[in-house]
Design a protein around this motif. Structure first.
Motif, PDB file in Angstrom:
ATOM      1  N   UNK A  57       0.830  -1.205   0.000  1.00 29.16           N
ATOM      2  CA  UNK A  57       0.000   0.000   0.000  1.00 29.16           C
ATOM      3  C   UNK A  57       0.869   1.260   0.000  1.00 29.16           C
ATOM      4  N   UNK A  58       1.974   1.223   0.738  1.00 26.79           N
ATOM      5  CA  UNK A  58       2.868   2.377   0.752  1.00 26.79           C
ATOM      6  C   UNK A  58       3.505   2.602  -0.616  1.00 26.79           C
ATOM      7  N   UNK A  59       3.885   1.511  -1.294  1.00 30.36           N
ATOM      8  CA  UNK A  59       4.487   1.647  -2.616  1.00 30.36           C
ATOM      9  C   UNK A  59       3.475   2.233  -3.612  1.00 30.36           C
ATOM     10  N   UNK A  60       2.235   1.759  -3.547  1.00 28.20           N
ATOM     11  CA  UNK A  60       1.217   2.290  -4.453  1.00 28.20           C
ATOM     12  C   UNK A  60       0.945   3.760  -4.168  1.00 28.20           C
ATOM     13  N   UNK A  61       0.947   4.114  -2.882  1.00 28.41           N
ATOM     14  CA  UNK A  61       0.701   5.516  -2.530  1.00 28.41           C
ATOM     15  C   UNK A  61       1.827   6.420  -3.027  1.00 28.41           C
ATOM     16  N   UNK A  62       3.068   5.894  -3.030  1.00 36.34           N
ATOM     17  CA  UNK A  62       4.187   6.690  -3.514  1.00 36.34           C
ATOM     18  C   UNK A  62       4.114   6.933  -5.023  1.00 36.34           C
ATOM     19  N   UNK A  63       3.566   5.964  -5.747  1.00 37.58           N
ATOM     20  CA  UNK A  63       3.505   6.088  -7.197  1.00 37.58           C
ATOM     21  C   UNK A  63       2.306   6.912  -7.672  1.00 37.58           C
ATOM     22  N   UNK A  64       1.318   7.133  -6.809  1.00 39.03           N
ATOM     23  CA  UNK A  64       0.144   7.909  -7.205  1.00 39.03           C
ATOM     24  C   UNK A  64       0.475   9.403  -7.181  1.00 39.03           C
ATOM     25  N   UNK A  65       0.109  10.126  -8.224  1.00 39.82           N
ATOM     26  CA  UNK A  65       0.476  11.542  -8.301  1.00 39.82           C
ATOM     27  C   UNK A  65      -0.426  12.468  -7.500  1.00 39.82           C
ATOM     28  N   UNK A  66      -1.545  11.973  -6.974  1.00 45.02           N
ATOM     29  CA  UNK A  66      -2.477  12.857  -6.267  1.00 45.02           C
ATOM     30  C   UNK A  66      -1.874  13.326  -4.953  1.00 45.02           C
ATOM     31  N   UNK A  67      -2.098  14.584  -4.580  1.00 46.78           N
ATOM     32  CA  UNK A  67      -1.540  15.103  -3.315  1.00 46.78           C
ATOM     33  C   UNK A  67      -2.085  14.392  -2.091  1.00 46.78           C
ATOM     34  N   UNK A  68      -3.331  13.950  -2.149  1.00 40.85           N
ATOM     35  CA  UNK A  68      -3.904  13.275  -0.977  1.00 40.85           C
ATOM     36  C   UNK A  68      -3.224  11.948  -0.709  1.00 40.85           C
ATOM     37  N   UNK A  69      -2.898  11.235  -1.776  1.00 39.36           N
ATOM     38  CA  UNK A  69      -2.207   9.952  -1.597  1.00 39.36           C
ATOM     39  C   UNK A  69      -0.791  10.160  -1.096  1.00 39.36           C
ATOM     40  N   UNK A  70      -0.126  11.194  -1.604  1.00 39.21           N
ATOM     41  CA  UNK A  70       1.234  11.468  -1.142  1.00 39.21           C
ATOM     42  C   UNK A  70       1.257  11.907   0.309  1.00 39.21           C
ATOM     43  N   UNK A  71       0.197  12.580   0.746  1.00 38.80           N
ATOM     44  CA  UNK A  71       0.160  13.043   2.136  1.00 38.80           C
ATOM     45  C   UNK A  71       0.018  11.899   3.122  1.00 38.80           C
ATOM     46  N   UNK A  72      -0.561  10.780   2.678  1.00 41.41           N
ATOM     47  CA  UNK A  72      -0.743   9.643   3.580  1.00 41.41           C
ATOM     48  C   UNK A  72       0.525   8.827   3.761  1.00 41.41           C
ATOM     49  N   UNK A  73       1.567   9.080   2.976  1.00 42.28           N
ATOM     50  CA  UNK A  73       2.812   8.312   3.052  1.00 42.28           C
ATOM     51  C   UNK A  73       3.735   8.957   4.082  1.00 42.28           C
ATOM     52  N   UNK A  74       4.182   8.234   5.090  1.00 40.56           N
ATOM     53  CA  UNK A  74       5.129   8.796   6.062  1.00 40.56           C
ATOM     54  C   UNK A  74       6.427   9.186   5.363  1.00 40.56           C
ATOM     55  N   UNK A  75       7.143  10.171   5.873  1.00 39.66           N
ATOM     56  CA  UNK A  75       8.358  10.638   5.187  1.00 39.66           C
ATOM     57  C   UNK A  75       9.548   9.694   5.300  1.00 39.66           C
ATOM     58  N   UNK A  76       9.515   8.747   6.216  1.00 38.20           N
ATOM     59  CA  UNK A  76      10.680   7.887   6.448  1.00 38.20           C
ATOM     60  C   UNK A  76      10.441   6.459   5.994  1.00 38.20           C
ATOM     61  N   UNK A  77       9.672   6.259   4.938  1.00 34.99           N
ATOM     62  CA  UNK A  77       9.351   4.899   4.474  1.00 34.99           C
ATOM     63  C   UNK A  77      10.367   4.348   3.494  1.00 34.99           C
ATOM     64  N   UNK A  78      11.183   5.203   2.889  1.00 38.35           N
ATOM     65  CA  UNK A  78      12.131   4.721   1.875  1.00 38.35           C
ATOM     66  C   UNK A  78      13.107   3.686   2.421  1.00 38.35           C
ATOM     67  N   UNK A  79      13.741   3.888   3.581  1.00 38.51           N
ATOM     68  CA  UNK A  79      14.620   2.829   4.111  1.00 38.51           C
ATOM     69  C   UNK A  79      13.886   1.528   4.379  1.00 38.51           C
ATOM     70  N   UNK A  80      12.633   1.626   4.855  1.00 38.09           N
ATOM     71  CA  UNK A  80      11.864   0.409   5.134  1.00 38.09           C
ATOM     72  C   UNK A  80      11.536  -0.333   3.852  1.00 38.09           C
ATOM     73  N   UNK A  81      11.148   0.399   2.822  1.00 37.24           N
ATOM     74  CA  UNK A  81      10.842  -0.237   1.541  1.00 37.24           C
ATOM     75  C   UNK A  81      12.094  -0.858   0.926  1.00 37.24           C
ATOM     76  N   UNK A  82      13.229  -0.185   1.059  1.00 38.65           N
ATOM     77  CA  UNK A  82      14.481  -0.742   0.532  1.00 38.65           C
ATOM     78  C   UNK A  82      14.866  -2.014   1.268  1.00 38.65           C
ATOM     79  N   UNK A  83      14.696  -2.011   2.604  1.00 40.99           N
ATOM     80  CA  UNK A  83      15.002  -3.217   3.381  1.00 40.99           C
ATOM     81  C   UNK A  83      14.064  -4.356   3.024  1.00 40.99           C
ATOM     82  N   UNK A  84      12.785  -4.035   2.774  1.00 40.08           N
ATOM     83  CA  UNK A  84      11.831  -5.070   2.383  1.00 40.08           C
ATOM     84  C   UNK A  84      12.186  -5.670   1.033  1.00 40.08           C
ATOM     85  N   UNK A  85      12.552  -4.823   0.071  1.00 38.95           N
ATOM     86  CA  UNK A  85      12.948  -5.338  -1.247  1.00 38.95           C
ATOM     87  C   UNK A  85      14.182  -6.223  -1.152  1.00 38.95           C
ATOM     88  N   UNK A  86      15.157  -5.798  -0.347  1.00 38.83           N
ATOM     89  CA  UNK A  86      16.367  -6.608  -0.162  1.00 38.83           C
ATOM     90  C   UNK A  86      16.039  -7.939   0.501  1.00 38.83           C
TER      91      UNK A  86
END
Length: 308
Positions: A57-86
């Protein structure tokens, strides 16, 4: 002038150093154990279905261009997503290596004078021991004879304690009278069988590492690798040393504190087939019978039966 009684009351420097060494070793062991637990818990959490659903859900929210979807994404999710992919890539690699223990690939020999235009068939053998994958072993084959399907060993990374020569002579002969890997067998010839060669080769590798692991576990069971300052704690030791007596680890040497020396012969399946124990009074038949009653993994338990 120093009073002799006060001097004797002070602990020697070597005793203080030994205590500090024990404390440092204990702390290092605790740190290693805590790091291993943290890595295991992290991998378990990242691999769970609930965590993956949340991260999707966080990955989909990051790819959506709408401001409302971007606002729901916490600012520190990139390290978590990178660790999950690894972690997902690591899980996929482990699953592949566990299920596809033998894989083949094609490579080209850069030598311009190589046989068969440099075409080489590569075979990779994956083996795990004590819950970890070790470095894979590689076997490279080529076709040295024109207009023939006969294969020959080109290069390999197998250690000398793996009987590759005898296995190749049995399953991949290239001498006079050898036939190619086909359903038909030449009269008086030996048929090459690459599948049997690879299966037998992996069996030898797995058996060797199982024997080495069993010897390490025996040493750990009798606390043979502990420091001298820690010896004397707990049960009194009656085994002085356990080690492999040959390169293939098919013979095990056992040395007792009282001077007895024994040697066991282990087969490919890990069973103890022969044992000789000699002391000052000759052979100890009782210990020999105890060691011969099972597999290599149970030697320690069988030896302790007659002591504790």
């Amino acid at each position: 002038m120093i009073n002799p009684e006060e001097q004797s009351a002070k602990p020697p420097e070597d005793m203080i150093g030994a205590r500090l060494d024990d404390e440092i070793t204990s702390l290092q062991s605790q740190i290693s154990s805590l790091k291993a637990k943290r890595n295991l818990q992290t991998a378990t959490i990242l691999s769970s279905h609930a965590t993956q659903a949340t991260l999707d859900r966080l990955r989909k929210a990051q790819t959506q261009p709408t401001p409302s979807a971007q606002a729901d994404v916490p600012p520190d999710t990139n390290p978590l997503l990178a660790a999950s992919t690894s972690q997902l890539l690591h899980n996929q690699e482990n699953l592949y290596r566990a299920c596809g223990t033998i894989t083949t690939f094609r490579v080209r020999d850069p030598d311009p004078n190589a046989v068969d235009n440099g075409n080489v068939l590569g075979i990779r053998v994956d083996v795990s021991t004590t819950g970890k994958f070790i470095n894979p072993y590689y076997l490279l084959l080529n076709k040295p004879f024109p207009d023939s399907e006969l294969l020959r060993v080109h290069r390999h990374t197998l250690p000398p304690y793996i009987p590759l020569s005898s296995l190749v002579e049995k399953h991949l002969p290239t001498g006079k009278g050898s036939s190619a890997m086909s359903a038909k067998k030449a009269v008086g010839g030996k048929r090459q069988d690459l599948r049997r060669l690879v299966r037998a080769l992996r069996g030898e590798i797995v058996a060797y590492h199982n024997r080495i692991t069993a010897i390490k576990n025996l040493r750990k069971e009798f606390k043979l690798d502990e420091k001298a300052s820690r010896k004397g704690k707990g049960r009194e030791k009656f085994i002085a040393d356990i080690s492999a007596a040959d390169a293939e680890a098919k013979q095990i040497r056992i040395e007792w504190v009282d001077g007895k020396i024994g040697r066991c012969v282990v087969d490919d399946d890990g069973g103890v087939v022969k044992c000789v124990v000699i002391g000052d009074e000759g052979r100890d038949r009782e210990i020999e019978r105890a060691v011969l009653r099972g597999r290599i993994e149970g030697i320690g338990e069988r030896l302790m039966e007659g002591v504790y």
